[in-house]
Design an enzyme around this catalytic site. Sequence first.
Site, PDB file in Angstrom:
ATOM      1  N   ASP A 185       0.846  -1.182   0.000  1.00  0.00           N
ATOM      2  CA  ASP A 185       0.000   0.000   0.000  1.00  0.00           C
ATOM      3  C   ASP A 185       0.886   1.238   0.000  1.00  0.00           C
ATOM      4  O   ASP A 185       1.845   1.323   0.779  1.00  0.00           O
ATOM      5  CB  ASP A 185      -0.915   0.003   1.231  1.00  0.00           C
ATOM      6  CG  ASP A 185      -1.976   1.093   1.144  1.00  0.00           C
ATOM      7  OD1 ASP A 185      -3.031   0.833   0.543  1.00  0.00           O
ATOM      8  OD2 ASP A 185      -1.739   2.190   1.684  1.00  0.00           O
ATOM      9  N   ASN A 193      -2.016  13.002  -3.898  1.00  0.00           N
ATOM     10  CA  ASN A 193      -3.074  13.555  -4.764  1.00  0.00           C
ATOM     11  C   ASN A 193      -3.415  14.988  -4.396  1.00  0.00           C
ATOM     12  O   ASN A 193      -3.602  15.844  -5.275  1.00  0.00           O
ATOM     13  CB  ASN A 193      -4.327  12.683  -4.692  1.00  0.00           C
ATOM     14  CG  ASN A 193      -4.182  11.386  -5.468  1.00  0.00           C
ATOM     15  OD1 ASN A 193      -3.472  11.329  -6.463  1.00  0.00           O
ATOM     16  ND2 ASN A 193      -4.839  10.337  -4.992  1.00  0.00           N
ATOM     17  N   HIS A 198      -4.148  14.524  -9.125  1.00  0.00           N
ATOM     18  CA  HIS A 198      -4.424  13.108  -9.415  1.00  0.00           C
ATOM     19  C   HIS A 198      -3.569  12.575 -10.572  1.00  0.00           C
ATOM     20  O   HIS A 198      -3.254  11.378 -10.608  1.00  0.00           O
ATOM     21  CB  HIS A 198      -5.913  12.924  -9.731  1.00  0.00           C
ATOM     22  CG  HIS A 198      -6.791  13.063  -8.512  1.00  0.00           C
ATOM     23  ND1 HIS A 198      -6.967  12.045  -7.615  1.00  0.00           N
ATOM     24  CD2 HIS A 198      -7.513  14.106  -8.042  1.00  0.00           C
ATOM     25  CE1 HIS A 198      -7.778  12.432  -6.642  1.00  0.00           C
ATOM     26  NE2 HIS A 198      -8.122  13.693  -6.876  1.00  0.00           N
ATOM     27  N   ASP A 202      -1.423   9.196 -10.444  1.00  0.00           N
ATOM     28  CA  ASP A 202      -1.387   8.140 -11.465  1.00  0.00           C
ATOM     29  C   ASP A 202       0.049   7.838 -11.888  1.00  0.00           C
ATOM     30  O   ASP A 202       0.426   6.677 -12.089  1.00  0.00           O
ATOM     31  CB  ASP A 202      -2.210   8.552 -12.683  1.00  0.00           C
ATOM     32  CG  ASP A 202      -3.708   8.561 -12.407  1.00  0.00           C
ATOM     33  OD1 ASP A 202      -4.121   8.017 -11.366  1.00  0.00           O
ATOM     34  OD2 ASP A 202      -4.455   9.109 -13.237  1.00  0.00           O
ATOM     35  N   GLU A 232      -4.549   2.419  -4.406  1.00  0.00           N
ATOM     36  CA  GLU A 232      -3.091   2.397  -4.275  1.00  0.00           C
ATOM     37  C   GLU A 232      -2.598   1.082  -3.675  1.00  0.00           C
ATOM     38  O   GLU A 232      -1.488   0.999  -3.170  1.00  0.00           O
ATOM     39  CB  GLU A 232      -2.617   3.574  -3.415  1.00  0.00           C
ATOM     40  CG  GLU A 232      -3.033   3.525  -1.964  1.00  0.00           C
ATOM     41  CD  GLU A 232      -4.396   4.154  -1.696  1.00  0.00           C
ATOM     42  OE1 GLU A 232      -4.630   4.571  -0.546  1.00  0.00           O
ATOM     43  OE2 GLU A 232      -5.224   4.233  -2.626  1.00  0.00           O
TER      44      GLU A 232
END
Length: 325
Positions: A185, A193, A198, A202, A232
């Site tokens: 994780d 973010n 965002h 990515d 994630e």
Amino acid sequence: MFLDEDHDAHEAAELTKQTLVDTQERMGMMLDLMPMGLLIHTRQGIIFGNQEAARLLHVPQNEVVGKHFLDFLSTCADEAAQQMEEAFHGRISVEPTEAEIRIATGEVRTIKLIAGALPWEGNPVVQLLLQDITDLKLIQHRLHLLAVTDELTGAFNRRHAFNIGHALFKEGVTASSKVALAVLDVDHFKRVNDTYGHAAGDAALKALTQSIQALIAAEAANRMTFARVGGEEFTILFRAMAPEAVFEMCEQIRRHIEQRPVLSTAGTFKITVSIGMAVQTQTDGSFDTLYSNADRALYEAKSTGRNRVCRDGAKPHSPRALTAT
């Protein structure tokens, strides 16, 4: 009178001969219009091939005769030979054979072979129907990839990873075939973010994927399945690897991700991951149990400071300060 009869007989023979030639030419023209390759084959070799067969074999049509079909195959030659042999004995195979032909240019074409006996007197003769399925196999492969991969990162998706995990559990547990699972994780991913956007998030997930795929490719990649299971969170499924080797691989992944900068249009930053690891035991009844154990270890890694690897049922590995967010 006898001269007239001889003349008439000669004309009749010539007419018959010409008719046979015309018929053969017409049949050849008709067979050349077939959308499938057609070979007429004896045990010794090809005695006729239409235009499509010549195209598939990448040989001029006038040079097909005399060659042997099996010599063109780069894969599944034994299966094709078996199917041809059954056809020579008047039997029809239930399933056609799919094989690859490597032509002189190096290109590989995939063909489907259907063999059947021809009711000719004398030596056994079979017809081989060849269908070019190269494009179809390519489409099937692309559809399969779409079904099993994550669209953003290119890693396998959750469904594929869980299907493999459940299948491995059905095979049973032995000392040399235990399954291990790591759940990863990204630490403080929401902060990434919120800070960089965002698109940068990515980019971070893609960079993480590239790092892990490169590391497991350098090792025994056939014993590892890497997947994104949501947001994630990622998993790595290990097969037939010692627990110590699994732990070391997880540590190597953690260190590599910690050190790799993530490049984005909003700036350059680093991320860290927390990893929970579990090894299959005799009491684990299902893959879901193994996943739950690894997830519990992940929670321990998160709660004891993040950016570390924890194994289920063991003490946390070397608690360390958070060096990146």
